[in-house]
Design a protein around this motif. Structure first.
Motif, PDB file in Angstrom:
ATOM      1  N   PHE A  42     -63.565 -50.970  37.217  1.00 53.57           N
ATOM      2  CA  PHE A  42     -62.864 -51.166  36.005  1.00 53.57           C
ATOM      3  C   PHE A  42     -61.610 -51.865  36.730  1.00 53.57           C
ATOM      4  O   PHE A  42     -60.741 -52.928  36.261  1.00 53.57           O
ATOM      5  CB  PHE A  42     -62.021 -50.984  34.355  1.00 53.57           C
TER       6      PHE A  42
ATOM      7  N   LEU B  91     -56.069 -62.014  24.927  1.00 50.93           N
ATOM      8  CA  LEU B  91     -56.486 -60.192  25.429  1.00 50.93           C
ATOM      9  C   LEU B  91     -57.792 -60.114  24.978  1.00 50.93           C
ATOM     10  O   LEU B  91     -58.304 -59.620  25.939  1.00 50.93           O
ATOM     11  CB  LEU B  91     -55.556 -59.599  23.566  1.00 50.93           C
ATOM     12  N   GLY B  92     -58.400 -60.704  24.102  1.00 53.18           N
ATOM     13  CA  GLY B  92     -59.851 -61.053  24.160  1.00 53.18           C
ATOM     14  C   GLY B  92     -60.527 -61.403  25.168  1.00 53.18           C
ATOM     15  O   GLY B  92     -61.600 -61.069  25.598  1.00 53.18           O
TER      16      GLY B  92
ATOM     17  N   VAL C 229     -60.835 -58.603  28.228  1.00 57.73           N
ATOM     18  CA  VAL C 229     -61.688 -57.689  27.339  1.00 57.73           C
ATOM     19  C   VAL C 229     -62.687 -58.163  27.740  1.00 57.73           C
ATOM     20  O   VAL C 229     -63.719 -57.478  28.909  1.00 57.73           O
ATOM     21  CB  VAL C 229     -61.272 -57.305  26.272  1.00 57.73           C
TER      22      VAL C 229
ATOM     23  N   ILE D 101     -63.002 -58.353  31.808  1.00 58.65           N
ATOM     24  CA  ILE D 101     -63.015 -56.432  32.190  1.00 58.65           C
ATOM     25  C   ILE D 101     -64.567 -56.524  31.967  1.00 58.65           C
ATOM     26  O   ILE D 101     -65.459 -55.309  33.316  1.00 58.65           O
ATOM     27  CB  ILE D 101     -62.300 -56.077  31.600  1.00 58.65           C
ATOM     28  N   LEU D 102     -65.151 -56.366  30.899  1.00 59.31           N
ATOM     29  CA  LEU D 102     -66.880 -55.730  30.288  1.00 59.31           C
ATOM     30  C   LEU D 102     -68.296 -56.721  31.180  1.00 59.31           C
ATOM     31  O   LEU D 102     -68.526 -56.055  31.556  1.00 59.31           O
ATOM     32  CB  LEU D 102     -66.998 -55.895  29.447  1.00 59.31           C
TER      33      LEU D 102
ATOM     34  N   PHE E  54     -69.446 -59.093  22.335  1.00 65.07           N
ATOM     35  CA  PHE E  54     -69.079 -57.524  22.909  1.00 65.07           C
ATOM     36  C   PHE E  54     -69.617 -56.822  22.858  1.00 65.07           C
ATOM     37  O   PHE E  54     -69.461 -55.547  23.834  1.00 65.07           O
ATOM     38  CB  PHE E  54     -67.195 -57.669  22.464  1.00 65.07           C
TER      39      PHE E  54
ATOM     40  N   ALA F 220     -70.312 -54.533  26.036  1.00 63.76           N
ATOM     41  CA  ALA F 220     -70.215 -53.318  26.055  1.00 63.76           C
ATOM     42  C   ALA F 220     -71.192 -52.141  26.369  1.00 63.76           C
ATOM     43  O   ALA F 220     -71.098 -50.627  27.549  1.00 63.76           O
ATOM     44  CB  ALA F 220     -69.505 -52.754  25.189  1.00 63.76           C
TER      45      ALA F 220
END
Length: 286
Positions: free
Chosen positions: A142, A174-175, A178, A181-182, A263, A267
């Protein structure tokens, strides 16, 4: 005649509060249960990000390549209109792909750093602490993702200066963070998994260079999946980078996207990457 011993007055410095005495005699209890992993992950992530404060050169040098992709490749193919992009300018279509590419290029060589930490004796010291191996890997993964977010901000600014029509909706941005980052977490864990197998910086660098371009060109970062050969379409659909790019395009440009699927794949890929890198961490430290 001897004097009577002085009696400490209430509130004097000689008085020790029972609670303070208890703290001196009994150390505070260590965090247990579900609180351990988030605390250790946060600590490892903070340690990794501290390196940026001491040397920001990496952030500046890594901004050159995405800028060249947008300025040269993007502007040129926008003019010649050689790639069908569904009615949007090619440079708009390219920008999310370059965000994903620059994030992947940061993460894919993260295993070199963990091999350096092994050679310097740092990794052995970390493994003898109570910190779970999964927390070590997750913290590094992360931290790589947060570095990639900084890189993504640079690409977004360059794209905005070139006139790319992107959304500025805070929830969508924000999405985007994410998704970045993923994706970076997966690719950094892939790199650390390879490091646990090859155990050498030179071998890892060779393998990293061998897989980055196939991952990039085997995705939808530069061109739509529909114009690919059939076998490459299959590769693109199982490539996590394609799902990351699809999510970024849907969020930034408002193009049709499968956000739930994208997503979900990112994930699951990140979780599998953390598991595989954690399982090989002990072998790397031997």
């Amino acid at each position: 005649m001897s004097e009577a011993p002085a009696v400490p007055r209430p509130g004097s410095a000689d008085r020790v509060h029972p609670a303070g005495l208890e703290l001196l005699l009994i150390p505070p209890r260590a965090r247990t249960g579900w609180r351990v992993l988030p605390a250790r992950v946060g600590a490892m992530c903070a340690v990794e990000l501290q390196k940026i404060r001491h040397d920001r050169t990496e952030l500046y040098t890594r901004a050159v390549q995405p800028a060249l992709w947008l300025l040269i490749f993007g502007e040129t193919f926008t003019r010649i209109k050689a790639i069908p992009t569904g009615g949007i300018p090619y440079i708009d279509y390219l920008a999310p792909g370059i965000i994903a590419q620059s994030a992947m290029f940061i993460a894919i060589f993260y295993g070199i750093q963990i091999i350096w930490e092994r050679d310097a004796g740092i990794l052995t010291k970390l493994l003898v602490t109570p910190t779970p191996r999964s927390a070590l890997i997750t913290g590094k993964a992360f931290a790589s993702g947060l570095k990639a977010v900084i890189q993504a901000v640079v690409v977004v600014v360059i794209a905005a200066l070139l006139g790319v029509g992107m959304t500025w909706n805070p929830l969508r941005l924000l999405g985007v963070a994410v998704a970045v980052i993923l994706g970076s977490a997966f690719f950094s864990c892939l790199s650390m998994t390879i490091a646990g197998i090859v155990l050498s910086r030179d071998r890892l660098m060779g393998i990293g260079q061998a897989i980055t371009m196939p991952l990039f060109f085997g995705s939808n970062a530069l061109y739509p999946v529909d114009i690919m050969p059939g076998w490459l379409q299959v590769v693109s659909k199982v490539n996590p980078l394609s799902h990351q790019v699809d999510a970024l395009r849907g969020l930034l440009l408002g193009t049709p996207a499968h956000l739930a699927l994208d997503f979900g794949v990112l994930a699951v890929a990140a979780a599998l990457g953390i598991w595989s890198a954690s399982s090989l961490l002990g072998r790397l430290a031997r």
